[in-house]
Write an enzyme that holds these catalytic residues in place. Sequence first.
Site, mmCIF file in Angstrom:
data_model
loop_
_atom_site.group_PDB
_atom_site.id
_atom_site.type_symbol
_atom_site.label_atom_id
_atom_site.label_comp_id
_atom_site.label_asym_id
_atom_site.label_seq_id
_atom_site.Cartn_x
_atom_site.Cartn_y
_atom_site.Cartn_z
ATOM 1 N N GLU A 1 -12.583 16.628 36.536
ATOM 2 C CA GLU A 1 -13.510 17.728 36.710
ATOM 3 C C GLU A 1 -12.785 19.062 36.671
ATOM 4 O O GLU A 1 -13.213 19.999 36.023
ATOM 5 C CB GLU A 1 -14.217 17.559 38.057
ATOM 6 N N GLU B 1 0.801 -1.208 0.000
ATOM 7 C CA GLU B 1 0.000 0.000 0.000
ATOM 8 C C GLU B 1 0.841 1.269 0.000
ATOM 9 O O GLU B 1 0.689 2.127 -0.849
ATOM 10 C CB GLU B 1 -0.937 0.003 1.221
#
Lengths: 106, 582
Positions: free
Chosen positions: B316, B75
Amino acid sequence: MTEQNRFPLADTDDDSHYRLRLFITGASPNSTRAISNLNEICEKYLKGNYTLEIIDVHQQPAIARSEQIIALPMLIKKAPGTERRLIGDMSDTEKVLKGLGINTGI
Amino acid sequence: MTNVNKKQSLVHHPSLPKTPTGINGLDEITGGGLPKGRPTLVCGEAGCGKTLLSLEFIIKGVTEFNEPGVFIAFEEKAEELTTNVASLGFDLDKLQADKKIRLDHVHIDRSEIEETGEYDLEGLFIRLGYAIDSIGAKRVVLDTLENLFSGLSNQTILRAELRRLFGFLKQKGVTAVITGERGEGAALTRQGLEEYVSDCVILLDHRVINQISTRRLRIVKYRGSQHGTNEYPFLIDEEGISVLPVTSLKLEKDVSTERVSSGIPALDQMLGGKGFFKGSSILVSGTAGTGKTSLAAYFAHETCQNNKRCLYFAFEESPRQIVRNMKSISVDLQKHIDSGLLMFHASRPTLYGLEMHLAVIYKLIKKFKPAAVVLDPITNLITAGSVSEVKTMLIRLIDFLQEEQITTMFTALTLNTIINDQTDEGLSSLVDTWVLVRDIESNGERNRGLYIMKSRGMKHSNQVREFVITDNGLDLIDVYLGPEGVLTGSAREAQKLNEKTGVALRDFAVTRKDREVMRKRMMLEAKISTLQAEFESAEEELNKIYLEEELKQNIIEKNRQEITNIRHGNAATPKDNTKKEK
């Protein structure tokens, strides 16, 4: 027969001169068939106007990489025109001719 | 050939010889690597990491196991590959120059090729054989072999040649990785390559669920070897691929009796006086604003104070925010960050899927090797998955952490105070210690109550303590338990004042009573002395009478004596005579 039995005689700049390289693998049935088929075609359609180089890839394995060889036997038409690749035992004459760009006029 | 024979003669062992891939985690789930001297199929959709995996297999083979490798690329071009892996820190050019790796790009284009009859793929064989022999390769990758099918049309020849190719690879004794694109439906590869490779098939997957993508790896089959059968998440980052086998099915982890402090002496006191067990998991749950993060930061601080590493996962707040906020309760986390003992890893839960979070956590822990880990808060992860998924993830995480003997503190937000018996992603059965912080609302104010819901294997207080956050840090105070119930905050203070007043009043009352008693005593004593005096006078009287009587007796006796004397003797005293005569 198996090894470079015909060397390019001279570098002709002639546009219509066919420069062909046939890659084969030893004396495999496909290879021998390809050589005889191609010889036949060349003698018939390109008489005197071609140079055929036959290379046994087994002998020069490095060439397989540089020439992007996968399937064998393979014929590379270097000239005239764009490079073309033909694989197989050259038994399909029509396709060989088409690949070589020879107009048979039939 | 002799070489091959030698190798085959070595295969007497009951277990299959394996070639380690060097890829993090993959060797663990395959039980040592890919089958040695056999082809392995790696399949998956486009962009799932097949090429990278196979390339890493080759590169790690050279760098870690000194096994040269051949990479046949159908490829990408060699230069492209080199650039691609350069970002991972591998210098392919150098490895090629050192004859450790051979990259070979196979270009095949149907439009350039005319098929004129029978052919075979001997060219590829020669090329491959030459590449293998030229560097003595032990590993081969064919990426992606299926491209042959798009370049050549004669399927019959191709299939026959593929079969021959796998035979050829086995005969060469190389461990080969063949990649293939995932086919339609259930097919693993488009061209059915799995028919030819029967030893080991690895499936890579890249799924997007709820807009969050996760890469997963699964070993579909591995003939003659045990292997993990789950889908394992894997990461592609600056270090290449890491597969994370984080599920352990056994409960065989080591336990420690060593204790670690929570950083709050009063809390340690509640936990049998010594704190948590090392390597245990602690859940701190509570409603918003109850000081969970502060507790976690205290724990992190304490860990670092003891010269141990702590890894803090913040879902948080940003690390800077936490550092700043904790300064307000005089916890200086910055100095631990500077000294390298504390590491923060902050990420939004939605950044990637749960598996990925787990993978990141796993990887960081492996790298940083902390003694304690804080996850703050785990409830935020719910945004990245469903409750059951979060639970599964946490089970795996806890498993892993306990295996590594890392003390973990999770914080969890309970959204609804009513259901606080079961809360928290059903985590309660997994954790060893569960500390609950809750709001106690009364008298127009909100106070924090802290208690220990459970703590396995240690004596722990059953009391609710008031959890106070001051400028100087955290502390626990005994709540006031009185007739009015549990009092906290200013109510407790008021009660204390009340008590103080009470004490003063009581003190006063006591002294008054004391004085009265004194007075009474004095009165009684006075009375006693009067009676005593009376008694004495009476006694005196009696004595007087008695003495008089005695005196009288004496005199009478004397007189009688004299009379007797007079009678008996004449010459006695005239006194006697007279008396006798009388």
